[in-house]
Motif scaffolding. Structure first.
Motif, PDB file in Angstrom:
ATOM      1  N   THR A  72       0.834  -1.209   0.000  1.00 19.17           N
ATOM      2  CA  THR A  72       0.000   0.000   0.000  1.00 19.17           C
ATOM      3  C   THR A  72       0.865   1.254   0.000  1.00 19.17           C
ATOM      4  O   THR A  72       0.556   2.251  -0.674  1.00 19.17           O
ATOM      5  CB  THR A  72      -0.926  -0.003   1.225  1.00 19.17           C
ATOM      6  N   LYS A  73       1.946   1.224   0.737  1.00 16.82           N
ATOM      7  CA  LYS A  73       2.855   2.373   0.778  1.00 16.82           C
ATOM      8  C   LYS A  73       3.404   2.669  -0.613  1.00 16.82           C
ATOM      9  O   LYS A  73       3.472   3.838  -1.036  1.00 16.82           O
ATOM     10  CB  LYS A  73       3.999   2.087   1.753  1.00 16.82           C
ATOM     11  N   GLN A  74       3.791   1.636  -1.322  1.00 17.22           N
ATOM     12  CA  GLN A  74       4.279   1.828  -2.691  1.00 17.22           C
ATOM     13  C   GLN A  74       3.164   2.363  -3.582  1.00 17.22           C
ATOM     14  O   GLN A  74       3.386   3.270  -4.396  1.00 17.22           O
ATOM     15  CB  GLN A  74       4.806   0.504  -3.255  1.00 17.22           C
ATOM     16  N   ALA A  75       1.955   1.811  -3.437  1.00 19.09           N
ATOM     17  CA  ALA A  75       0.829   2.241  -4.278  1.00 19.09           C
ATOM     18  C   ALA A  75       0.496   3.709  -4.053  1.00 19.09           C
ATOM     19  O   ALA A  75       0.232   4.454  -5.006  1.00 19.09           O
ATOM     20  CB  ALA A  75      -0.395   1.375  -3.989  1.00 19.09           C
ATOM     21  N   MET A  76       0.501   4.139  -2.804  1.00 17.72           N
ATOM     22  CA  MET A  76       0.131   5.522  -2.500  1.00 17.72           C
ATOM     23  C   MET A  76       1.177   6.522  -2.974  1.00 17.72           C
ATOM     24  O   MET A  76       0.910   7.724  -3.053  1.00 17.72           O
ATOM     25  CB  MET A  76      -0.106   5.676  -0.997  1.00 17.72           C
ATOM     26  N   ALA A  77       2.370   6.030  -3.299  1.00 17.10           N
ATOM     27  CA  ALA A  77       3.410   6.913  -3.833  1.00 17.10           C
ATOM     28  C   ALA A  77       3.228   7.166  -5.327  1.00 17.10           C
ATOM     29  O   ALA A  77       3.932   7.999  -5.907  1.00 17.10           O
ATOM     30  CB  ALA A  77       4.785   6.302  -3.565  1.00 17.10           C
ATOM     31  N   ILE A  78       2.295   6.436  -5.950  1.00 23.31           N
ATOM     32  CA  ILE A  78       2.025   6.628  -7.378  1.00 23.31           C
ATOM     33  C   ILE A  78       1.156   7.868  -7.554  1.00 23.31           C
ATOM     34  O   ILE A  78       0.051   7.953  -7.030  1.00 23.31           O
ATOM     35  CB  ILE A  78       1.311   5.389  -7.966  1.00 23.31           C
ATOM     36  N   ARG A  79       1.636   8.830  -8.304  1.00 21.08           N
ATOM     37  CA  ARG A  79       0.942  10.117  -8.406  1.00 21.08           C
ATOM     38  C   ARG A  79      -0.186  10.092  -9.425  1.00 21.08           C
ATOM     39  O   ARG A  79      -1.110  10.880  -9.357  1.00 21.08           O
ATOM     40  CB  ARG A  79       1.945  11.222  -8.750  1.00 21.08           C
ATOM     41  N   HIS A  80      -0.111   9.182 -10.384  1.00 23.91           N
ATOM     42  CA  HIS A  80      -1.142   9.099 -11.419  1.00 23.91           C
ATOM     43  C   HIS A  80      -2.382   8.421 -10.831  1.00 23.91           C
ATOM     44  O   HIS A  80      -2.323   7.280 -10.365  1.00 23.91           O
ATOM     45  CB  HIS A  80      -0.620   8.303 -12.614  1.00 23.91           C
ATOM     46  N   GLU A  81      -3.520   9.113 -10.859  1.00 22.36           N
ATOM     47  CA  GLU A  81      -4.705   8.631 -10.161  1.00 22.36           C
ATOM     48  C   GLU A  81      -5.181   7.265 -10.649  1.00 22.36           C
ATOM     49  O   GLU A  81      -5.449   6.365  -9.846  1.00 22.36           O
ATOM     50  CB  GLU A  81      -5.848   9.645 -10.298  1.00 22.36           C
ATOM     51  N   ARG A  82      -5.296   7.113 -11.961  1.00 24.99           N
ATOM     52  CA  ARG A  82      -5.818   5.840 -12.477  1.00 24.99           C
ATOM     53  C   ARG A  82      -4.881   4.694 -12.143  1.00 24.99           C
ATOM     54  O   ARG A  82      -5.325   3.616 -11.717  1.00 24.99           O
ATOM     55  CB  ARG A  82      -6.012   5.926 -13.996  1.00 24.99           C
ATOM     56  N   LEU A  83      -3.576   4.899 -12.304  1.00 21.97           N
ATOM     57  CA  LEU A  83      -2.611   3.845 -12.021  1.00 21.97           C
ATOM     58  C   LEU A  83      -2.597   3.514 -10.526  1.00 21.97           C
ATOM     59  O   LEU A  83      -2.493   2.338 -10.145  1.00 21.97           O
ATOM     60  CB  LEU A  83      -1.218   4.290 -12.473  1.00 21.97           C
ATOM     61  N   ARG A  84      -2.725   4.527  -9.682  1.00 25.66           N
ATOM     62  CA  ARG A  84      -2.768   4.275  -8.240  1.00 25.66           C
ATOM     63  C   ARG A  84      -4.008   3.463  -7.879  1.00 25.66           C
ATOM     64  O   ARG A  84      -3.940   2.502  -7.105  1.00 25.66           O
ATOM     65  CB  ARG A  84      -2.774   5.605  -7.479  1.00 25.66           C
ATOM     66  N   ARG A  85      -5.139   3.842  -8.475  1.00 26.31           N
ATOM     67  CA  ARG A  85      -6.402   3.139  -8.196  1.00 26.31           C
ATOM     68  C   ARG A  85      -6.310   1.674  -8.627  1.00 26.31           C
ATOM     69  O   ARG A  85      -6.706   0.764  -7.887  1.00 26.31           O
ATOM     70  CB  ARG A  85      -7.533   3.850  -8.942  1.00 26.31           C
ATOM     71  N   GLU A  86      -5.784   1.447  -9.818  1.00 26.88           N
ATOM     72  CA  GLU A  86      -5.665   0.082 -10.321  1.00 26.88           C
ATOM     73  C   GLU A  86      -4.708  -0.745  -9.461  1.00 26.88           C
ATOM     74  O   GLU A  86      -4.912  -1.951  -9.266  1.00 26.88           O
ATOM     75  CB  GLU A  86      -5.182   0.103 -11.773  1.00 26.88           C
ATOM     76  N   THR A  87      -3.676  -0.104  -8.939  1.00 30.42           N
ATOM     77  CA  THR A  87      -2.724  -0.819  -8.082  1.00 30.42           C
ATOM     78  C   THR A  87      -3.368  -1.214  -6.763  1.00 30.42           C
ATOM     79  O   THR A  87      -3.164  -2.332  -6.258  1.00 30.42           O
ATOM     80  CB  THR A  87      -1.475   0.048  -7.837  1.00 30.42           C
ATOM     81  N   LEU A  88      -4.163  -0.319  -6.190  1.00 32.71           N
ATOM     82  CA  LEU A  88      -4.874  -0.641  -4.951  1.00 32.71           C
ATOM     83  C   LEU A  88      -5.842  -1.801  -5.162  1.00 32.71           C
ATOM     84  O   LEU A  88      -5.984  -2.687  -4.308  1.00 32.71           O
ATOM     85  CB  LEU A  88      -5.612   0.594  -4.435  1.00 32.71           C
ATOM     86  N   ILE A  89      -6.527  -1.806  -6.301  1.00 29.99           N
ATOM     87  CA  ILE A  89      -7.429  -2.918  -6.626  1.00 29.99           C
ATOM     88  C   ILE A  89      -6.634  -4.217  -6.753  1.00 29.99           C
ATOM     89  O   ILE A  89      -7.062  -5.272  -6.279  1.00 29.99           O
ATOM     90  CB  ILE A  89      -8.199  -2.618  -7.927  1.00 29.99           C
TER      91      ILE A  89
END
Length: 403
Positions: A72-89
């Motif tokens: 989750t820490k790595q995912a939240m460091a992603i600034r691009h909204e769509r890519l961050r959302r897809e990573t969390l999923i």
């Protein structure tokens, strides 16, 4: 997987293995991940697309190892909204893959401000269906938290179709009230065909009301039925449906301002005809599509024409006519020259699928040797596809050379 099968194309001199298996690897996954993190983050700017993609890969690997908070820490460091959302999923999906449905849903609920929660939960349903827990998925679909979230429901219907579960697919489709129902109906027709109920499948495919977008709705549904008929060996019925679509499409292809989707569906017809063994009909369908490309109009006509030619190149390659493929590729406007390299890469990928690794590597060399930056990118795609085929065949030394 591509919608056409190997039976429609000539076999090559270097056949791929029929049942490839990954060679076993002995690695320390956690150590390897730590090294990957240090190397990638040390080299790549995480504000760029490459850097954010690296963060996503690391996050997914962390989640697969059970390190959810680190992921989750790595995912939240992603600034691009769509890519961050897809990573969390994707992280939630790892929890689901481990059998922790409650944990996956709880994870999504805690982070819903970072994603479209309806989309995320639909991903969860798909994973449950794919895992064989259809009853649980249908129970979750009926829960209040899914009300009004139809955006990704067609993917749920598709997952049910792949399980041949036409009954539950229809249950979902019958409740849908938004425009997303059109895509869902296409998958429902496929589900009904897979379940052996061809009359119901055809009724669904032809049952769109007030539809002027035949190429987006009715034709894809009919072709989905045709492919299911092919899967059970009923080539005669599949061929009849293909010609039904072709007859309808040919009227629009002669008109100025034809949507590029009509040309794409015509190419889909060619693939079906090739697979039933009607090579003459397949060639005529491709030729009709190619002749109609100049009728595409609009502000981005040059781009859409280029993509239509690229798609035709892929079909020509698939039916074993590389000369026609290159002739068609030459029609691409130089203003969108990057599409030519994509077309060549498509030819290389088809060659890999047919087991012609020598031909694929030859095209890859042609692309990588060009001065065009996109050519080098697409050449790398071709090399890697050939390398993977060699790796799966157990020829790791040659695979490493190509990589």
């Amino acid at each position: 997987p591509r919608p056409w099968g190997p039976s429609a194309v000539p076999r090559s001199r270097t056949p791929a293995p029929t049942a490839p298996t990954e060679p076993p690897l002995k690695i320390d996954a956690r150590k390897l991940l730590a090294e990957a993190h240090d190397e990638l983050i040390g080299v790549l700017d995480t504000k760029t697309g490459y850097g954010m993609t690296a963060l996503r890969a690391i996050a997914q690997a962390e989640a697969a190892l059970g390190h959810i908070e680190a992921a989750t820490k790595q995912a939240m460091a992603i600034r691009h909204e769509r890519l961050r959302r897809e990573t969390l999923i994707a992280i939630a999906n790892e929890l689901l893959a481990a059998g922790d449905y409650r944990g996956a849903m709880s994870y999504l609920a805690r982070r819903q401000k970072h994603m479209y929660i309806g989309q995320a939960k639909s991903h969860i349903l798909v994973r449950q269906i794919q895992a064989g827990d259809v009853a649980a998925a249908m129970g979750n679909w009926q829960s209040p938290e899914f009300k009004g979230n139809e955006y990704k429901l067609p993917k749920v219907v598709k997952a049910l179709a792949e399980k041949r579960d036409a009954r539950n697919a229809k249950r979902i489709v019958d409740t849908m009230k938004t425009g997303y129902v059109s895509e869902a109906l296409i998958y429902l027709a496929s589900a009904q065909a897979r379940a052996g109920d061809i009359p119901a499948a055809l009724a669904t495919a032809r049952g769109f009301r007030d539809s002027i977008l035949n190429f987006q709705e009715i034709w894809p549904a009919l072709l989905a039925v045709a492919r299911e008929l092919l899967a059970v060996g009923d080539k005669r019925a599949a061929r009849a449906i293909a010609y039904e679509v072709l007859k309808s499409a040919s009227k629009q292809l002669r008109e100025k301002g034809v949507p590029s989707g009509v040309i794409d569906r015509t190419l889909d017809v060619a693939r079906v005809l090739a697979e039933v063994g009607d090579m003459d009909g397949a060639r005529k369908a491709i030729a009709l599509a190619v002749r109609s490309v100049p009728n595409i109009e609009g502000q981005q006509a040059t781009l859409y024409r280029g993509y239509a030619y690229r798609n035709a190149v892929a079909v020509y390659a698939a039916i074993g006519n590389p000369a026609k493929a290159r002739e068609t590729m030459a029609k691409v406007n130089p203003k969108v020259a990057f599409i030519k390299s994509e077309a060549l890469a498509e030819m290389a990928l088809v060659a890999v699928e047919q087991g012609d690794l020598d031909g694929a590597v030859k095209i890859a060399r042609e692309l990588v040797g060009s001065d065009y930056v996109y050519g080098k990118r697409d050449g790398a795609r071709a090399y890697l596809a050939a390398a993977r085929s060699l790796f799966l065949a157990g020829n790791t030394a040659e695979a490493e050379k190509l990589s």
